[in-house]
Structure formats: structure tokens, C-alpha cells
Design an enzyme around this catalytic site. Structure first.
Site, PDB file in Angstrom:
ATOM      1  N   LYS A 170     -42.356 -78.349  71.284  1.00  0.00           N
ATOM      2  CA  LYS A 170     -43.042 -77.667  72.398  1.00  0.00           C
ATOM      3  C   LYS A 170     -43.250 -76.193  72.058  1.00  0.00           C
ATOM      4  O   LYS A 170     -42.610 -75.656  71.147  1.00  0.00           O
ATOM      5  CB  LYS A 170     -42.209 -77.810  73.669  1.00  0.00           C
ATOM      6  CG  LYS A 170     -40.837 -77.146  73.579  1.00  0.00           C
ATOM      7  CD  LYS A 170     -39.938 -77.529  74.756  1.00  0.00           C
ATOM      8  CE  LYS A 170     -38.568 -76.874  74.635  1.00  0.00           C
ATOM      9  NZ  LYS A 170     -37.634 -77.387  75.657  1.00  0.00           N
TER      10      LYS A 170
ATOM     11  N   ARG B 192     -33.643 -78.767  87.966  1.00  0.00           N
ATOM     12  CA  ARG B 192     -34.878 -78.178  87.450  1.00  0.00           C
ATOM     13  C   ARG B 192     -35.940 -79.257  87.386  1.00  0.00           C
ATOM     14  O   ARG B 192     -36.958 -79.177  88.057  1.00  0.00           O
ATOM     15  CB  ARG B 192     -34.605 -77.583  86.061  1.00  0.00           C
ATOM     16  CG  ARG B 192     -35.715 -76.775  85.496  1.00  0.00           C
ATOM     17  CD  ARG B 192     -35.384 -76.219  84.118  1.00  0.00           C
ATOM     18  NE  ARG B 192     -35.331 -77.261  83.102  1.00  0.00           N
ATOM     19  CZ  ARG B 192     -35.287 -77.032  81.785  1.00  0.00           C
ATOM     20  NH1 ARG B 192     -35.255 -75.778  81.341  1.00  0.00           N
ATOM     21  NH2 ARG B 192     -35.246 -78.021  80.920  1.00  0.00           N
TER      22      ARG B 192
ATOM     23  N   TYR C 125     -42.752 -42.247  71.485  1.00  0.00           N
ATOM     24  CA  TYR C 125     -43.058 -42.004  72.898  1.00  0.00           C
ATOM     25  C   TYR C 125     -41.831 -41.494  73.642  1.00  0.00           C
ATOM     26  O   TYR C 125     -40.733 -42.029  73.501  1.00  0.00           O
ATOM     27  CB  TYR C 125     -43.520 -43.298  73.577  1.00  0.00           C
ATOM     28  CG  TYR C 125     -44.965 -43.649  73.293  1.00  0.00           C
ATOM     29  CD1 TYR C 125     -45.999 -42.791  73.659  1.00  0.00           C
ATOM     30  CD2 TYR C 125     -45.286 -44.849  72.681  1.00  0.00           C
ATOM     31  CE1 TYR C 125     -47.328 -43.127  73.408  1.00  0.00           C
ATOM     32  CE2 TYR C 125     -46.609 -45.200  72.431  1.00  0.00           C
ATOM     33  CZ  TYR C 125     -47.630 -44.326  72.800  1.00  0.00           C
ATOM     34  OH  TYR C 125     -48.931 -44.665  72.554  1.00  0.00           O
TER      35      TYR C 125
ATOM     36  N   MET D 201     -46.725 -50.414  71.140  1.00  0.00           N
ATOM     37  CA  MET D 201     -47.479 -51.673  71.147  1.00  0.00           C
ATOM     38  C   MET D 201     -47.684 -52.226  69.742  1.00  0.00           C
ATOM     39  O   MET D 201     -47.497 -53.430  69.505  1.00  0.00           O
ATOM     40  CB  MET D 201     -48.834 -51.458  71.829  1.00  0.00           C
ATOM     41  CG  MET D 201     -49.627 -52.739  72.001  1.00  0.00           C
ATOM     42  SD  MET D 201     -51.260 -52.468  72.675  1.00  0.00           S
ATOM     43  CE  MET D 201     -50.883 -51.986  74.342  1.00  0.00           C
TER      44      MET D 201
HETATM   45  C1  LIG Z   1     -36.400 -77.665  74.981  1.00  0.00           C
HETATM   46  C2  LIG Z   1     -35.693 -78.928  75.261  1.00  0.00           C
HETATM   47  C3  LIG Z   1     -34.904 -79.539  74.279  1.00  0.00           C
HETATM   48  C4  LIG Z   1     -34.578 -78.874  72.948  1.00  0.00           C
HETATM   49  O1  LIG Z   1     -33.495 -78.002  73.175  1.00  0.00           O
HETATM   50  P1  LIG Z   1     -32.859 -77.121  71.991  1.00  0.00           P
HETATM   51  O2  LIG Z   1     -31.780 -76.368  72.670  1.00  0.00           O
HETATM   52  O3  LIG Z   1     -33.961 -76.223  71.525  1.00  0.00           O
HETATM   53  O4  LIG Z   1     -32.386 -78.042  70.951  1.00  0.00           O
HETATM   54  C5  LIG Z   1     -34.380 -80.797  74.552  1.00  0.00           C
HETATM   55  N1  LIG Z   1     -34.584 -81.390  75.758  1.00  0.00           N
HETATM   56  C6  LIG Z   1     -35.293 -80.802  76.747  1.00  0.00           C
HETATM   57  C7  LIG Z   1     -35.455 -81.500  78.040  1.00  0.00           C
HETATM   58  C8  LIG Z   1     -35.855 -79.544  76.540  1.00  0.00           C
HETATM   59  O5  LIG Z   1     -36.543 -78.959  77.526  1.00  0.00           O
END
Ligand SMILES: *Cc1c(COP(=O)(O)O)cnc(C)c1O
Length: 356
Positions: free
Chosen positions: A32, A130, A252, A300
Site C-alpha cells: 500500500k 478502526r 530562516y 522547502m
Molecule cells: C499496513 C498494514 C499491515 C502492514 O503492517 P507493517 O507494520 O507495515 O508490517 C498489515 N495489516 C494491515 C491491516 C495494515 O493496515
């Protein structure tokens, strides 16, 4: 002169194999958010060639974009689906991770529309509040099994909230709850641990582990030695060197004032590149083997380092992320985690893939 981001795909595969070897079930690749900023197509293609058959994305659109690169394997969508995404899910043979009765209903409607049995993963909430089915949702499914008609359950899945804290009692509580839920779905395969969860013990094993962080070199065992190999190296050429007298200000706001005559090296990396502003006066980089402190505010497109006493010249490289100072170390300096460092890595870097 732009900074160079090197991404070692051979190390990603090494990490995936090492994690897979710890686990009796299958091991997926979580890719992802563009594989945590490192390039989902490149990482996905490499893991596919290494034998990975299950991939997790967060969004339907991410999975749709990757389908041409990853044919014939499971592409699961962690965030589930909305009604208007069901058509794409079907057309690209995606497996939505369903976490509510609404989502189950929308995916079933697609099954009816197509006259097909469609694959699904059910997510259950075991303590994170969640995503995932609640106890009430699970009761509703028990009372009316027709709610799942038209769906083929590939896995039931849950996610750990505190797997990076092995001593947290929350982990065992979630494991107990998940074992209870499994009884409601006899014969359905399970998916439990993320990277850190894979180090928690046998009760966190499942038919499909879901590591992300550990594939990309983040330490899945915080506080202990990192069992994974470095994946990322970020180097930036010095654009200019400025001699600053004692009492002279840098950057800055003149936030940093030289206590002694100083040599300040400027590199073309800033917060627009995901080199976070919270690193101001806090980060370190390396010039060869010497640690050099970031001085002044990150701007930046530019950042300044104190290279006093070193033979650094314009054109020489500073290493901002690399061996001995990986994304987890930079994250500590920024007050965040390695995940945010990686997913923030900018689009202006020249990217070089090792092992592509
Ligand atoms: C992002 C995610 C993972 C991977 O988790 P890591 O800590 O990066 O290994 C696994 N399961 C779900 C549901 C996630 O959202």
C-alpha cells in the site's frame, strides 16, 4: 543537482524471504501507499518473481493500477470498498477486505448483479476500533447466515494495535478474541500478524502473514537489533559551502547561530521532498564516516549541515539516510516513525533501483 534515492529490491526480497521463513503459513507483501513510498510496481514485480502470491493495498484505485503488473495473484484491498468501487473490484478480480455490514451488502449486490460468487476477506475488530466487524455485526451474521450469501470467504483477518510493544497485554487480548471469532467461521483461513506481530510468538501465526515495514528495512523489533536489511539510501550533493563567522546566523529566522567559525554545507533537499521540517536543528547526516549535524531550519527545497573541520566541497555527497542512519534513526530525530519517513519520500529525487 538532485538528490539520489537508491532502493535495493534485492534487500526487499531478502527481507520477505527471512520473514516468510519464520512463519508456517503463507506470507503476503503489503505494498500500500506505493510500497511505503518506494514504488509499488517495482517492489510488487520483484516480490512476484520471488514467489509472493498475496498482496495488500489500501485503496481500490491502488490495486486497479497494479493489476497489469501483478496478474494472477491475490490483490486484497485493506480499506474495503464503497458502492461505486464494486464494479472495478469485480472487473480487476480484487478481493475487498470487508469490515462492516454495509460493505458486505455492497459486495453482495455486485455478486447478484454479476450472477457470480465473489471472493472476500472479512476483517474483524479485535480491539482497534478502526476497521472491522464489531461484536454486534458478528452476532448479526450468526443470526442470519444469508447475509454472506454470494460471497466466498478467502480469509478472516484482524490487525494488531500494539505489536511493536511485545510486552503489551493488548496483543494477547487480541489473539484470544481472534481465536473466539475463528470458531464462528470454521474452515475459513486466517490472516493475523503484520511485521512486528510475526515476532510475537506462535499464537500470532496464521494462514497468511501481512508484513509491510519489515520488507522495507524498518525494524519490526524496536529496541532490539534490526533483523532486516537496509533497503533505502538517500544521498544529496553539496550545492554550496558557506564560511560563517562566530555569531553568524544560518537559515530562516536565524534559528542557528555559529558559536565558532563554521563551514555550512547546503544540499537541495527540503520539506517539499518529505525531509520533514521537524528535523530542523535535530537531524544528522553522514559525510563519509563522520556525523554532521543539521543546523538551522529545513526549508522547502534546501537544508544546511555543519561540516566544520571536514574536507567537504561542493559536489561531494552527504548521506541523509543510509547504513548506520536508516529511516528509523531519521524518524527518531524527527519525532515520528519510520513509516512516515518512507511514505513521505519525495517525488523529486532521482530514483535508482538495485536489482530491478
Ligand atoms: C499496513 C498494514 C499491515 C502492514 O503492517 P507493517 O507494520 O507495515 O508490517 C498489515 N495489516 C494491515 C491491516 C495494515 O493496515
Amino acid at each position: 543537482m538532485t538528490a539520489l534515492l537508491e532502493i535495493n529490491l534485492d534487500a526487499v526480497v531478502w527481507n520477505w524471504r527471512a520473514l516468510a521463513a519464520m512463519h508456517t503459513g503463507a506470507t503476503a507483501g503489503v505494498i500500500k501507499a506505493n510500497a511505503y513510498g518506494l514504488g509499488a510496481a517495482q517492489v510488487g514485480r520483484k516480490l512476484l518473481a520471488a514467489g509472493c502470491k498475496h498482496f495488500f493495498l489500501a485503496h481500490v484505485a491502488e490495486a486497479v493500477a497494479l493489476r497489469p503488473v501483478l496478474p494472477g495473484v491475490m490483490l486484497a484491498v485493506l480499506n474495503g470498498l464503497l458502492p461505486e468501487e464494486a464494479g472495478d473490484c469485480y472487473a480487476q478480480d480484487l478481493v475487498p477486505v470487508l469490515g462492516s455490514l454495509h460493505e458486505i451488502g455492497w459486495w453482495r449486490a455486485e455478486a447478484v448483479r454479476r450472477g457470480k460468487i465473489l471472493p472476500a476477506i472479512l476483517q474483524v475488530d479485535t480491539g482497534m476500533a478502526r476497521l472491522g466487524l464489531s461484536a454486534a455485526d458478528l452476532a448479526a451474521l450468526r443470526e442470519d447466515p444469508t447475509l454472506l450469501e454470494g460471497l466466498r470467504l478467502e480469509y478472516i483477518l484482524t490487525h494488531l494495535s500494539s505489536s511493536d510493544i511485545p510486552e503489551s497485554p493488548v496483543n494477547q487480548r487480541q489473539a484470544q478474541k481472534f481465536i473466539e471469532v475463528m470458531k464462528q467461521f470454521p474452515g475459513v483461513k486466517t490472516s493475523f500478524a503484520n511485521s512486528s506481530g510475526m515476532f510475537l510468538g506462535a499464537e500470532f501465526g496464521s494462514d497468511l502473514a501481512r508484513p509491510g515495514a519489515g520488507l522495507y528495512g524498518l525494524n519490526p523489533t524496536p529496541g532490539r537489533a534490526n533483523p532486516t536489511r537496509d533497503v533505502v539510501r538517500l544521498t544529496a550533493p553539496i550545492l554550496e559551502i558557506h564560511e560563517v563567522e562566530a555569531g553568524g546566523a544560518v537559515g530562516y529566522g536565524g534559528d542557528w547561530v555559529a558559536k565558532r567559525p563554521s563551514r555550512i554545507a547546503t544540499v537541495g533537499v527540503g520539506y517539499a521532498d518529505g525531509y520533514l521540517r521537524s528535523l530542523s536543528n535535530a537531524a544528522t547526516a553522514h559525510f563519509d564516516d563522520t556525523i554532521v549535524p543539521l543546523v538551522g531550519r529545513v526549508s522547502m527545497d534546501l537544508t544546511t549541515f555543519d561540516v566544520t573541520g571536514l574536507r567537504a566541497s561542493p559536489g561531494d555527497a552527504l548521506c541523509l539516510i543510509g547504513p548506520g542512519h536508516g529511516p528509523d534513526a531519521l524518524a527518531r530525530e524527527a519525532g515520528t516513525n519510520g513509516y512516515e519517513i518512507l511514505t513521505s519520500l519525495g517525488r523529486r529525487y532521482r530514483r535508482r533501483y538495485i536489482g530491478a
